[in-house]
Design an enzyme around this catalytic site. Structure first.
Site, mmCIF file in Angstrom:
data_model
loop_
_atom_site.group_PDB
_atom_site.id
_atom_site.type_symbol
_atom_site.label_atom_id
_atom_site.label_comp_id
_atom_site.label_asym_id
_atom_site.label_seq_id
_atom_site.Cartn_x
_atom_site.Cartn_y
_atom_site.Cartn_z
ATOM 1 N N GLU A 8 0.841 -1.196 0.000
ATOM 2 C CA GLU A 8 0.000 0.000 0.000
ATOM 3 C C GLU A 8 0.882 1.255 0.000
ATOM 4 O O GLU A 8 1.874 1.313 0.714
ATOM 5 C CB GLU A 8 -0.848 -0.018 1.270
ATOM 6 N N SER A 188 4.733 7.709 1.902
ATOM 7 C CA SER A 188 5.195 6.982 0.719
ATOM 8 C C SER A 188 6.571 6.364 0.956
ATOM 9 O O SER A 188 7.377 6.899 1.727
ATOM 10 C CB SER A 188 5.284 7.931 -0.471
ATOM 11 N N ASN A 189 6.823 5.265 0.261
ATOM 12 C CA ASN A 189 8.128 4.591 0.290
ATOM 13 C C ASN A 189 8.560 4.194 1.699
ATOM 14 O O ASN A 189 9.738 4.122 1.996
ATOM 15 C CB ASN A 189 9.217 5.483 -0.336
ATOM 16 N N ARG A 190 7.574 3.928 2.543
ATOM 17 C CA ARG A 190 7.861 3.516 3.938
ATOM 18 C C ARG A 190 8.670 4.565 4.704
ATOM 19 O O ARG A 190 9.308 4.252 5.717
ATOM 20 C CB ARG A 190 8.608 2.164 3.980
ATOM 21 N N MET A 191 8.687 5.815 4.218
ATOM 22 C CA MET A 191 9.395 6.884 4.935
ATOM 23 C C MET A 191 8.371 7.583 5.831
ATOM 24 O O MET A 191 8.012 8.750 5.630
ATOM 25 C CB MET A 191 10.044 7.852 3.938
#
Ligand SMILES: Cc1cc2nc3c(=O)[nH]c(=O)nc-3n(C[C@H](O)[C@H](O)[C@H](O)COP(=O)(O)O)c2cc1C
Length: 211
Positions: A8, A188-191
């Site tokens: 996701e 976003s991008n697991r950040m």
């Protein structure tokens, strides 16, 4: 199971120190309102973690029933969690509002609320829930569903002539006074954004954590 391999995108909406109130309990109240408005099912549900007397961790869901200097929930004091907390113990609490990409992790001290606070909340409950507080020895084994239903019917008969069901001594509230509250917002991008509030003498110390 598709759910195990989904990736996701948690979006670009940020969680910034400047957007948050200086009191994390007020911030929790604001997030609860957001969760209600987003029509999340049981927005006030959280997972309560305790350590039992032998040092074993356990967790279960309970409902937040009040918010002041701490978080209030109600339960059976003779249940497994009641045994773990007793008159007071360190606990954890996790709210997961996953469809909003939000999580809140709390560490704190749970203490029994006053008898009058427990009475007040018990009196506000539907009669069926009040009877159940007498009928169920929460967390104890029972042989069959029929036996459990029988306990409820017996309790119903016992209080049939009473307009008011009294609060059983073994049932009441706990207040969790937080020492730490960590707000998480998926990005976003697991950040992701993580902002922790640690209680200090004169208020709260705010720290941003890496995701
Ligand atoms: C959504 C939800 C809300 C719950 N709320 C409560 C609650 O407020 N109080 C409670 O004692 N149990 C509640 N339960 C049941 C607990 O999760 C648990 O099964 C029960 O309290 C016994 O836990 P214990 O054996 O660890 O003491 C809830 C369960 C769910 C799924």
């Amino acid at each position: 199971m598709d759910s195990l391999s989904r990736h996701e995108d948690y979006g670009h909406l940020a969680l910034s120190e400047t957007d948050m109130t200086s009191d994390p309990l007020a911030q929790l109240a604001a997030w609860l309102v957001d969760a209600e408005q987003a029509e999340i099912y049981e927005p006030n549900a959280f997972v309560l973690g305790t350590i039992d007397p032998s040092g074993r961790p356990t967790a279960r869901t309970v409902l937040l029933k009040g918010l002041d200097s701490g978080l209030l929930f109600a339960t059976n004091y003779s249940s497994r969690k009641g045994d773990a907390i007793g008159d007071g113990a360190d606990v954890s609490a996790v709210f997961g509002w996953y469809s909003m990409y939000r999580q809140l992790i709390i560490e704190g001290r749970a203490e029994r609320v006053s008898l009058s606070e427990s009475d007040e909340y018990f009196d506000s409950r539907p009669r069926g829930s009040q009877l159940a507080a007498w009928a169920s020895e929460q967390s104890r084994p029972i042989a069959t569903r029929d036996a459990l239903d029988q306990q409820y019917e017996d309790t119903d008969r016992r209080f049939a002539n009473d307009a008011v069901v009294p609060r059983p001594e073994h049932w009441g509230g706990y207040r969790i006074v937080p020492s730490r509250m960590e707000f998480w917002k998926g990005r976003s991008n697991r950040m992701h954004d993580r902002i922790a509030f640690d209680r200090v003498d004169d208020g709260w110390k705010v720290t941003r954590l890496q995701p």
